[in-house]
Design a protein around this motif. Sequence first.
Motif, PDB file in Angstrom:
ATOM      1  N   PRO A  52      -3.128  -1.042 -10.775  1.00  0.00           N
ATOM      2  CA  PRO A  52      -3.767  -2.311 -10.438  1.00  0.00           C
ATOM      3  C   PRO A  52      -2.712  -3.353 -10.081  1.00  0.00           C
ATOM      4  N   ALA A  53      -2.983  -4.164  -9.068  1.00  0.00           N
ATOM      5  CA  ALA A  53      -2.012  -5.171  -8.632  1.00  0.00           C
ATOM      6  C   ALA A  53      -1.691  -6.170  -9.736  1.00  0.00           C
ATOM      7  N   SER A  54      -2.623  -6.367 -10.641  1.00  0.00           N
ATOM      8  CA  SER A  54      -2.444  -7.371 -11.692  1.00  0.00           C
ATOM      9  C   SER A  54      -1.481  -6.948 -12.781  1.00  0.00           C
ATOM     10  N   THR A  55      -0.973  -5.688 -12.717  1.00  0.00           N
ATOM     11  CA  THR A  55      -0.192  -5.170 -13.843  1.00  0.00           C
ATOM     12  C   THR A  55       1.314  -5.220 -13.642  1.00  0.00           C
ATOM     13  N   PHE A  56       1.788  -5.717 -12.494  1.00  0.00           N
ATOM     14  CA  PHE A  56       3.241  -5.872 -12.309  1.00  0.00           C
ATOM     15  C   PHE A  56       3.484  -7.091 -11.423  1.00  0.00           C
ATOM     16  N   PRO A  57       4.632  -7.751 -11.583  1.00  0.00           N
ATOM     17  CA  PRO A  57       4.868  -9.060 -10.959  1.00  0.00           C
ATOM     18  C   PRO A  57       4.663  -9.116  -9.454  1.00  0.00           C
ATOM     19  N   LEU A  58       5.224  -8.151  -8.709  1.00  0.00           N
ATOM     20  CA  LEU A  58       5.078  -8.192  -7.263  1.00  0.00           C
ATOM     21  C   LEU A  58       3.608  -8.110  -6.855  1.00  0.00           C
ATOM     22  N   GLY A  59       2.867  -7.256  -7.541  1.00  0.00           N
ATOM     23  CA  GLY A  59       1.442  -7.138  -7.257  1.00  0.00           C
ATOM     24  C   GLY A  59       0.692  -8.426  -7.550  1.00  0.00           C
ATOM     25  N   ARG A  60       1.071  -9.086  -8.638  1.00  0.00           N
ATOM     26  CA  ARG A  60       0.384 -10.339  -8.990  1.00  0.00           C
ATOM     27  C   ARG A  60       0.649 -11.434  -7.971  1.00  0.00           C
ATOM     28  N   VAL A  61       1.860 -11.481  -7.423  1.00  0.00           N
ATOM     29  CA  VAL A  61       2.167 -12.492  -6.398  1.00  0.00           C
ATOM     30  C   VAL A  61       1.193 -12.371  -5.234  1.00  0.00           C
ATOM     31  N   GLN A  65      -1.770 -11.149  -5.133  1.00  0.00           N
ATOM     32  CA  GLN A  65      -3.190 -11.353  -5.402  1.00  0.00           C
ATOM     33  C   GLN A  65      -3.689 -12.658  -4.794  1.00  0.00           C
ATOM     34  N   SER A  66      -2.776 -13.563  -4.499  1.00  0.00           N
ATOM     35  CA  SER A  66      -3.142 -14.834  -3.876  1.00  0.00           C
ATOM     36  C   SER A  66      -3.355 -14.698  -2.369  1.00  0.00           C
ATOM     37  N   PHE A  67      -3.142 -13.485  -1.833  1.00  0.00           N
ATOM     38  CA  PHE A  67      -3.271 -13.268  -0.392  1.00  0.00           C
ATOM     39  C   PHE A  67      -4.216 -12.091  -0.147  1.00  0.00           C
ATOM     40  N   PRO A  68      -5.521 -12.321  -0.269  1.00  0.00           N
ATOM     41  CA  PRO A  68      -6.497 -11.223  -0.193  1.00  0.00           C
ATOM     42  C   PRO A  68      -6.552 -10.521   1.158  1.00  0.00           C
ATOM     43  N   ASP A  69      -6.098 -11.172   2.221  1.00  0.00           N
ATOM     44  CA  ASP A  69      -6.145 -10.557   3.552  1.00  0.00           C
ATOM     45  C   ASP A  69      -4.859  -9.829   3.915  1.00  0.00           C
ATOM     46  N   ALA A  70      -3.876  -9.888   3.042  1.00  0.00           N
ATOM     47  CA  ALA A  70      -2.573  -9.299   3.353  1.00  0.00           C
ATOM     48  C   ALA A  70      -2.520  -7.825   2.954  1.00  0.00           C
ATOM     49  N   THR A  71      -1.700  -7.086   3.683  1.00  0.00           N
ATOM     50  CA  THR A  71      -1.349  -5.722   3.292  1.00  0.00           C
ATOM     51  C   THR A  71       0.168  -5.659   3.174  1.00  0.00           C
ATOM     52  N   MET A  72       0.650  -4.939   2.191  1.00  0.00           N
ATOM     53  CA  MET A  72       2.075  -4.859   1.912  1.00  0.00           C
ATOM     54  C   MET A  72       2.557  -3.411   1.963  1.00  0.00           C
ATOM     55  N   VAL A 101      11.278   5.764  -5.223  1.00  0.00           N
ATOM     56  CA  VAL A 101      10.059   5.319  -4.551  1.00  0.00           C
ATOM     57  C   VAL A 101      10.121   5.772  -3.098  1.00  0.00           C
ATOM     58  N   LEU A 102       9.310   6.763  -2.747  1.00  0.00           N
ATOM     59  CA  LEU A 102       9.266   7.266  -1.380  1.00  0.00           C
ATOM     60  C   LEU A 102       8.348   6.418  -0.507  1.00  0.00           C
ATOM     61  N   ASP A 103       7.301   5.876  -1.116  1.00  0.00           N
ATOM     62  CA  ASP A 103       6.341   5.080  -0.354  1.00  0.00           C
ATOM     63  C   ASP A 103       5.575   4.204  -1.331  1.00  0.00           C
ATOM     64  N   ALA A 104       5.260   2.998  -0.904  1.00  0.00           N
ATOM     65  CA  ALA A 104       4.433   2.099  -1.716  1.00  0.00           C
ATOM     66  C   ALA A 104       3.754   1.125  -0.782  1.00  0.00           C
ATOM     67  N   ARG A 105       2.472   0.974  -0.953  1.00  0.00           N
ATOM     68  CA  ARG A 105       1.710   0.023  -0.154  1.00  0.00           C
ATOM     69  C   ARG A 105       0.618  -0.570  -1.029  1.00  0.00           C
ATOM     70  N   GLY A 106       0.258  -1.820  -0.740  1.00  0.00           N
ATOM     71  CA  GLY A 106      -0.697  -2.456  -1.633  1.00  0.00           C
ATOM     72  C   GLY A 106      -1.550  -3.506  -0.962  1.00  0.00           C
ATOM     73  N   THR A 107      -2.557  -3.923  -1.704  1.00  0.00           N
ATOM     74  CA  THR A 107      -3.430  -5.024  -1.335  1.00  0.00           C
ATOM     75  C   THR A 107      -3.522  -5.942  -2.538  1.00  0.00           C
ATOM     76  N   ALA A 108      -4.395  -6.927  -2.469  1.00  0.00           N
ATOM     77  CA  ALA A 108      -4.579  -7.831  -3.599  1.00  0.00           C
ATOM     78  C   ALA A 108      -5.177  -7.112  -4.809  1.00  0.00           C
ATOM     79  N   GLU A 109      -5.782  -5.944  -4.589  1.00  0.00           N
ATOM     80  CA  GLU A 109      -6.462  -5.228  -5.668  1.00  0.00           C
ATOM     81  C   GLU A 109      -5.598  -4.168  -6.341  1.00  0.00           C
ATOM     82  N   SER A 110      -4.924  -3.344  -5.546  1.00  0.00           N
ATOM     83  CA  SER A 110      -4.189  -2.221  -6.127  1.00  0.00           C
ATOM     84  C   SER A 110      -3.054  -1.791  -5.208  1.00  0.00           C
ATOM     85  N   TRP A 111      -2.133  -1.016  -5.788  1.00  0.00           N
ATOM     86  CA  TRP A 111      -0.986  -0.477  -5.051  1.00  0.00           C
ATOM     87  C   TRP A 111      -0.927   1.033  -5.229  1.00  0.00           C
TER      88      TRP A 111
END
Length: 216
Positions: A10-19, A21-28, A101-111
């Motif tokens: 869940p994005a809420s469980t680590f700092p980068l993910g929490r940052v 969460q303020s950008f619901p339309d973004a993909t990382m 880390v070979l690959d990581a991608r996320g949204t406001a909800e999860s990574w």
Amino acid sequence: MTIIADITLPASTFPLGRVFQSFPDATMELERVVPLQETIMPLVWVEGSDPDAVESALRSHSQVKNVEVLTATGAESLFEVHWLPAADGLAEALLNTGATVLDARGTAESWDFRLRFSAHEDLSSLNVSLTEKGIPVTLRRIYHPPLEEISPMSPIQRETLLAAYRQGYFQIPRRINQSDLADELEISDSALSQRIRRAVSKLIERDVLSEEAGSR
């Protein structure tokens, strides 16, 4: 033996993910993760949000030491984020278990993460460490590929490169131009260009530069 694990956090469980969460339309998407002595330095591509707003959000985070905008092209921007030591439970667990880390991608909800380990015990240690820190882990897949099958590209870069090849983007003359290929993949011209360039760059690093180094 190499172990590859695909996990979701869940994005809420680590700092980068929490940052983000303020950008619901973004993909990382993480370009790469550089391990440092007591922390990690991620290079992250952000698409779909104002880069100035993202930079401001990162700089205002109490656990971020420094932020650099390495490049901004079209809808995507690349950020280099320096975290304070031991600021991140996820980073600490990755460092302690020697995970790559070979690959990581996320949204406001999860990574979604694709991680490489040298042994099953390291994967088990990561799971235990994250669980003890209150970070729920969803293990989506685990497998043991031969070393030659480990791709330096992220899955989305590989899919983009394959689509470009199959559609004749690399043929002379081209059967499809960049704009039409981007439309088929439902991404911007800039995003397509960046994905292809990053994928080709990683292939060169693995196959051309490594061969050159081995011949010296």
